[in-house]
Design an enzyme around this catalytic site. Structure first.
Site, mmCIF file in Angstrom:
data_model
loop_
_atom_site.group_PDB
_atom_site.id
_atom_site.type_symbol
_atom_site.label_atom_id
_atom_site.label_comp_id
_atom_site.label_asym_id
_atom_site.label_seq_id
_atom_site.Cartn_x
_atom_site.Cartn_y
_atom_site.Cartn_z
ATOM 1 N N GLU A 180 0.875 -1.174 0.000
ATOM 2 C CA GLU A 180 0.000 0.000 0.000
ATOM 3 C C GLU A 180 0.914 1.227 0.000
ATOM 4 O O GLU A 180 1.812 1.322 0.840
ATOM 5 C CB GLU A 180 -0.889 0.012 1.256
ATOM 6 C CG GLU A 180 -1.817 1.211 1.227
ATOM 7 C CD GLU A 180 -2.772 1.286 2.415
ATOM 8 O OE1 GLU A 180 -2.739 0.393 3.284
ATOM 9 O OE2 GLU A 180 -3.532 2.265 2.443
ATOM 10 N N ARG A 191 5.572 -12.991 9.480
ATOM 11 C CA ARG A 191 6.230 -11.743 9.129
ATOM 12 C C ARG A 191 7.562 -11.652 9.840
ATOM 13 O O ARG A 191 7.809 -12.336 10.833
ATOM 14 C CB ARG A 191 5.339 -10.550 9.467
ATOM 15 C CG ARG A 191 5.034 -10.403 10.951
ATOM 16 C CD ARG A 191 3.914 -9.387 11.198
ATOM 17 N NE ARG A 191 4.269 -8.039 10.865
ATOM 18 C CZ ARG A 191 3.665 -7.295 9.928
ATOM 19 N NH1 ARG A 191 2.685 -7.827 9.220
ATOM 20 N NH2 ARG A 191 4.016 -6.080 9.703
ATOM 21 N N LYS A 216 4.539 0.434 9.464
ATOM 22 C CA LYS A 216 4.539 1.759 8.834
ATOM 23 C C LYS A 216 3.926 2.809 9.747
ATOM 24 O O LYS A 216 4.370 3.950 9.768
ATOM 25 C CB LYS A 216 3.787 1.699 7.504
ATOM 26 C CG LYS A 216 4.666 1.138 6.391
ATOM 27 C CD LYS A 216 4.005 1.263 5.043
ATOM 28 C CE LYS A 216 3.080 0.102 4.812
ATOM 29 N NZ LYS A 216 2.568 0.008 3.444
#
Ligand code: ATP
Ligand code: MG
Length: 577
Positions: free
Chosen positions: A47, A272, A282
């Site tokens: 994104e 992850r 982020k």
């Protein structure tokens, strides 16, 4: 000086096939079963709401690596359905970072926002099939009606609207007739599902916000769960790889594609990357930038790709790291020392050695003629003879490192002291004969030494030994530079775990940056190009700062020290086992 680490643009990203893992085993089975005609097509779907970090590098290496291993393709797709946080700056930065890591999406650069019209059509199709409805509860009511993990939710009073009414309302949502939050489009699934995600999830919301690509064309935007599976489907993705937190979303991924009878990729989840002494989210990284804890996204202390690149990391080291940590199904924390180990391993092979003095102490060689100077031969990289040699100038006045001298040395200090002889690397043996001190502080400010001309090159013909070899530079030839030393950005190994009443920013290391303004470097470094990397002998690996370094004011970042903390960790683990 030429930097052998600088040009990595055109190299093949993954030299050899990567080791096997559970995802590859799934793909192998799919190929055996002739699923998707044996095709492998993956995607990396960021994104554009921030810069990429080292966690994304893991996903990039995995997705592009699989495509390469299986002779398949990997798309770069921007998952850009939330206009309030997305920008073109982030799009550009992401491209640059993926390219720098060594991967190529060729002409397959896609945007979920390019599918808005198609997604709208799919939504109409769901409504017509009685599988989606316009709900007019408020966001808060929707939350209340959803129930909890232990209690089923209850149906919205709007759930049984007719297909015609739903179609009409949804078209009018698109036409801009309603305010934000007045209606949403929801999937009609099951308000009692044990999987909370399946309790009539929202598919579209009204947002009167301009989108960085579609401008004011749309005032309704599709949600991630609706967009992602259909984007994968539209692009013919075979294996849609995402992180573990999306495991519970897989049921919805499958539901949407099955209800629409669309081509159906397989979602596969992996753990992850978490890295010690930093944060990889982020949301948190944005705060570090916006609140001024760091100088920007590319601050060399940041775990962003642009930050570690500016710090001096190589793409090879990052790819090697991603391979070493592997792909697993369980979350874990990877030690930052492993990343640094991978970097040292790479730089050791490739970075030219040079000499630089970070905290200079003046040395005058009393028996060296005033005007004389000479050039001594130095080896550029003992690990790689093909990198050759260079000349380093020597003269009467030199600099050595302040902490390579002690006036009153303890037992184990073998470096320079009054009356003691040491070797200057590639040069001569010198002996300290006198110390000039600052009258106020009593600190040594100059050493008076003599040299033995017969030890030229660093060896005594009479076989006499010295216990230390120091790095040095010639005072009149040296260039001055600013050097920035870095430490972990956080003092806590897991800054995501915060104590009551604290914030992750409370764990920022106040000593993560140390500026040294008056460093002295050998003259060959005057022409070093931005981002080029060197080993300063005995001090670590350094690179020319790509942003702040100027011809008249050179700035170096210390990438990493020479100390191998990873080897130490491994050793102590072996002892325990
Ligand atoms: P963040 O949690 O940092 O905000 P994100 O998941 O929201 O990251 P996206 O831009 O959606 O960021 O991520 C793009 C891809 O990178 C996704 O497939 C995501 O699963 C993957 N990814 C993100 N963070 C990590 C990580 N720490 N380790 C491995 N893959 C990651
Ligand atoms: Mg995400």
């Amino acid at each position: 000086m030429k930097d052998s680490t600088a040009d990595n643009k055109k190299k093949s990203p993954v030299e050899a096939a990567t080791p096997t893992n559970f995802i590859k085993q799934m793909i192998d089975e799919d190929i055996k079963a002739k699923k998707n005609e044996g095709r492998v097509h993956t995607r990396f779907p960021p994104e554009p709401n921030g810069y990429l970090h080292i966690g994304h590098a893991k996903s990039i290496c995995l997705n592009f690596g699989l495509a390469k291993d299986y002779n398949g393709l990997c798309n770069l797709r921007y998952d850009d359905t939330d206009p309030s946080k997305e920008t073109m700056e982030y799009v550009e930065a992401i491209k640059e970072d993926v390219r720098w890591l060594g991967f190529d999406w060729e002409d397959r650069e896609y945007y979920a926002s390019d599918y808005f019209e198609q997604l709208f059509e799919y939504a109409l199709q769901l409504i017509k099939a009685g599988k989606a409805y316009v709900d007019s509860l408020s966001a808060e009511e929707i939350r209340e009606y959803r129930g909890t993990l232990t209690q089923p939710g209850k149906n919205s009073p709007y759930r049984e609207r007719s297909i015609e009414e739903n179609l009409d309302l949804f078209e009018r949502m698109r036409a801009g007739e309603f305010k934000d939050g007045e209606h949403v489009l929801r999937a009609k699934i099951d308000m009692a599902s044990p999987n909370m995600i399946m309790r009539d999830p929202t598919l579209y919301r009204i947002k009167h916000v301009s989108h960085y690509r579609t401008g004011s064309m749309w005032c309704i935007y599709p949600m991630y769960d609706f967009t992602h599976c259909l984007s994968d489907s539209i692009e013919g993705i075979t294996h849609s790889i995402c992180t573990l937190e999306f495991e519970i979303n897989r049921e919805l991924y499958d539901w949407v594609l099955d209800r629409l009878d669309a081509y159906h990729p397989q979602q596969i989840e992996f753990a992850r990357l978490n890295l010690s002494y930093t944060v990889l989210s982020k949301r948190k990284l944005i705060r570090l930038v916006q609140e001024g804890h760091v100088s920007g996204w590319d601050d060399p202390r940041m775990p962003t790709i642009s930050g570690i690149r500016r710090r001096g990391y190589t793409p090879e080291a990052i790819r090697n790291f991603c391979e070493r940590i592997g792909v697993a199904k369980a979350d874990s924390m990877v030690d930052m020392a492993l990343l640094e180990y991978c970097l040292r391993e790479d730089l050791n092979k490739r970075a030219p050695r040079v000499m630089g003095v970070l905290r200079p102490l003046k040395v005058v060689i009393e028996n060296y003629p005033q005007d004389k100077e000479e050039e001594l031969e130095a080896i550029n990289n003992p690990e790689d003879p093909s990198m050759g040699t260079r000349k380093v100038p020597f003269a009467r006045v030199l600099y050595i490192e302040q902490d390579d001298f002690m006036e009153d040395p303890p037992k184990k200090f073998f470096r320079l002291a009054p009356g003691r002889e040491v070797r200057l690397r590639y040069a001569f043996f010198i002996t300290c004969v006198d110390v000039v001190k600052d009258p106020d502080s009593g600190q040594a400010i100059e050493l008076r030494c003599t040299y033995d001309p017969k030890t030229r090159g660093g060896d005594a013909p009479d076989g006499r030994k010295v216990k230390a070899t120091l790095h040095w530079v010639s005072a009149k030839h040296a260039i001055s530079a600013e050097v920035r030393l870095y430490d972990h950005l956080f003092v806590k190994d897991n800054p995501n775990e915060v104590e009551n009443g604290k914030d992750f920013t409370d764990y920022i290391n106040p000593k993560s940056l140390e500026l040294l303004k008056n460093c002295k470097l050998e003259p060959s470094l005057a022409s070093a190009s931005p981002e080029s990397r060197f080993q300063f002998e005995r001090l670590g690996y350094f690179c020319v700062d790509s942003k702040d370094s100027k011809a008249e004011a050179v700035v170096f970042n210390r990438t990493v020290t020479l100390r191998d903390t990873w080897a130490k960790i491994l050793k102590s683990q072996q002892k325990k086992d």
